[in-house]
Design an enzyme around this catalytic site. Sequence first.
Site, short mmCIF file in Angstrom:
data_model
loop_
_atom_site.label_atom_id
_atom_site.label_comp_id
_atom_site.label_asym_id
_atom_site.label_seq_id
_atom_site.Cartn_x
_atom_site.Cartn_y
_atom_site.Cartn_z
N ASN A 9 0.80 -0.91 -0.17
CA ASN A 9 -0.01 0.38 0.18
C ASN A 9 0.98 1.58 -0.42
O ASN A 9 1.40 1.58 0.83
CB ASN A 9 -1.06 0.21 1.21
CG ASN A 9 -1.71 0.81 1.35
OD1 ASN A 9 -1.46 2.01 0.56
ND2 ASN A 9 -2.23 1.54 2.98
N LYS A 11 -0.24 4.30 -0.31
CA LYS A 11 -0.54 5.28 -0.05
C LYS A 11 -0.22 6.66 -0.69
O LYS A 11 0.03 6.62 -1.86
CB LYS A 11 0.03 6.34 1.59
CG LYS A 11 0.05 4.44 2.43
CD LYS A 11 0.02 4.54 4.02
CE LYS A 11 0.11 3.27 4.62
NZ LYS A 11 -0.37 3.04 6.51
N HIS A 96 -9.60 1.25 4.70
CA HIS A 96 -8.59 2.01 5.33
C HIS A 96 -8.88 2.39 6.40
O HIS A 96 -9.43 3.31 6.94
CB HIS A 96 -7.17 2.36 4.69
CG HIS A 96 -5.84 2.35 5.06
ND1 HIS A 96 -5.70 2.67 5.75
CD2 HIS A 96 -4.82 1.04 4.60
CE1 HIS A 96 -3.69 2.59 6.87
NE2 HIS A 96 -4.00 1.57 5.95
N GLU A 98 -6.84 4.70 8.31
CA GLU A 98 -6.37 6.39 7.51
C GLU A 98 -8.05 7.10 6.78
O GLU A 98 -8.65 7.87 6.15
CB GLU A 98 -4.98 6.35 6.64
CG GLU A 98 -4.51 6.07 7.16
CD GLU A 98 -2.98 5.52 6.72
OE1 GLU A 98 -3.22 5.88 5.67
OE2 GLU A 98 -1.86 5.15 7.37
N GLU A 168 -5.78 -5.11 10.18
CA GLU A 168 -4.89 -3.96 10.98
C GLU A 168 -4.47 -2.97 12.01
O GLU A 168 -5.42 -1.69 12.63
CB GLU A 168 -4.48 -2.63 9.63
CG GLU A 168 -4.38 -3.00 8.39
CD GLU A 168 -3.53 -2.22 6.91
OE1 GLU A 168 -2.76 -2.86 6.43
OE2 GLU A 168 -3.86 -1.10 6.97
N GLY A 174 2.83 2.56 10.55
CA GLY A 174 3.40 3.50 10.59
C GLY A 174 4.21 4.81 11.75
O GLY A 174 5.07 4.82 12.16
N SER A 213 3.22 -2.17 10.35
CA SER A 213 4.67 -2.06 10.98
C SER A 213 5.54 -3.64 10.20
O SER A 213 6.14 -3.79 10.42
CB SER A 213 5.57 -1.57 11.53
OG SER A 213 4.95 -0.32 12.25
P1 13P Z 1 2.97 0.21 7.73
O1 13P Z 1 3.37 -0.75 7.38
O2 13P Z 1 3.60 1.41 6.90
O3 13P Z 1 2.53 0.47 8.81
O4 13P Z 1 1.13 0.86 7.45
C1 13P Z 1 0.50 -0.35 7.21
C2 13P Z 1 -0.83 0.12 6.44
O5 13P Z 1 -1.50 0.67 6.85
C3 13P Z 1 -1.07 -1.26 5.29
O6 13P Z 1 -2.42 -0.80 4.80
#
Ligand code: 13P
Length: 250
Positions: A9, A11, A96, A98, A168, A174, A213
């Site tokens: 992803n 982002k 997601h 976010e 997640e 992150g 992560s």
């Molecule tokens: P990270 O791997 O940067 O923690 O992000 C995970 C994520 O949100 C994947 O959709």
Amino acid sequence: MRRKLIAGNWKMNGSLAANAALLNGIKAELAGQSVACGVAVCAPAPYLAQCQSELSGTTVNWGAQDLSVHESGAYTGEVSGAMLRDFGCVYVIVGHSERRTYHAESEQLVAQKTVRALQCGLTPIVCVGESLSEREAGQTDVVIGRQIGAVLAAIESADLAKIVIAYEPVWAIGTGKTATPEMAQQVHQALRVRLREKNSQAAALVQILYGGSMKPDNAKDLLAMPDIDGGLIGGASLKAEDFLAIVRAA
Ligand code: 13P
């Protein structure tokens, strides 16, 4: 036996030049190899054409990070599932954290987007996960149950085998903090139990990915758990070397 899936992803990261370097790095390593797991990248919408031209004919699939709940029409700024299909997308991330947090996506909307993705012939990667305060309050099962419950209520039971789920935990995204393999397995197992109520045969086939992560140094242990069927990778998917190390771990 479920095939593992490693999906990046990206982002809101990338540029034509950076993506070309990343995709060439991934392609160079995977070309001519038989890859045991599925591999995909979920790119920002403007770069889906680039993914299509770079990845067509390779073993790497691509997808988007969101889709509109609407079919078409006067929805300025939105991107429809049919448009994503036009650019060869196989996957689309739905719900997601976010988007749930920054765009106030409700459980209802996430469920409707899942249905829309299925109608468009896309495989939705439906994200669920609890916040730190919810985990600390012992609410993990309740929160995840509510999130997945809304999706299960909206889809046909025959469609269950056509979705991918990503667990997640919000506190792991992150942050460099990962759920331990045991913590993640517990949630993945609970999710699968819940899926069985909808369609027990399909529940055994649904890929449940872990995200938060996941890195080259922890991927192997996470992916060794019986109900962890792959990863949804954020930060580590932006470096070909790291992403490929996770693919190798799968
Ligand atoms: P990270 O791997 O940067 O923690 O992000 C995970 C994520 O949100 C994947 O959709």
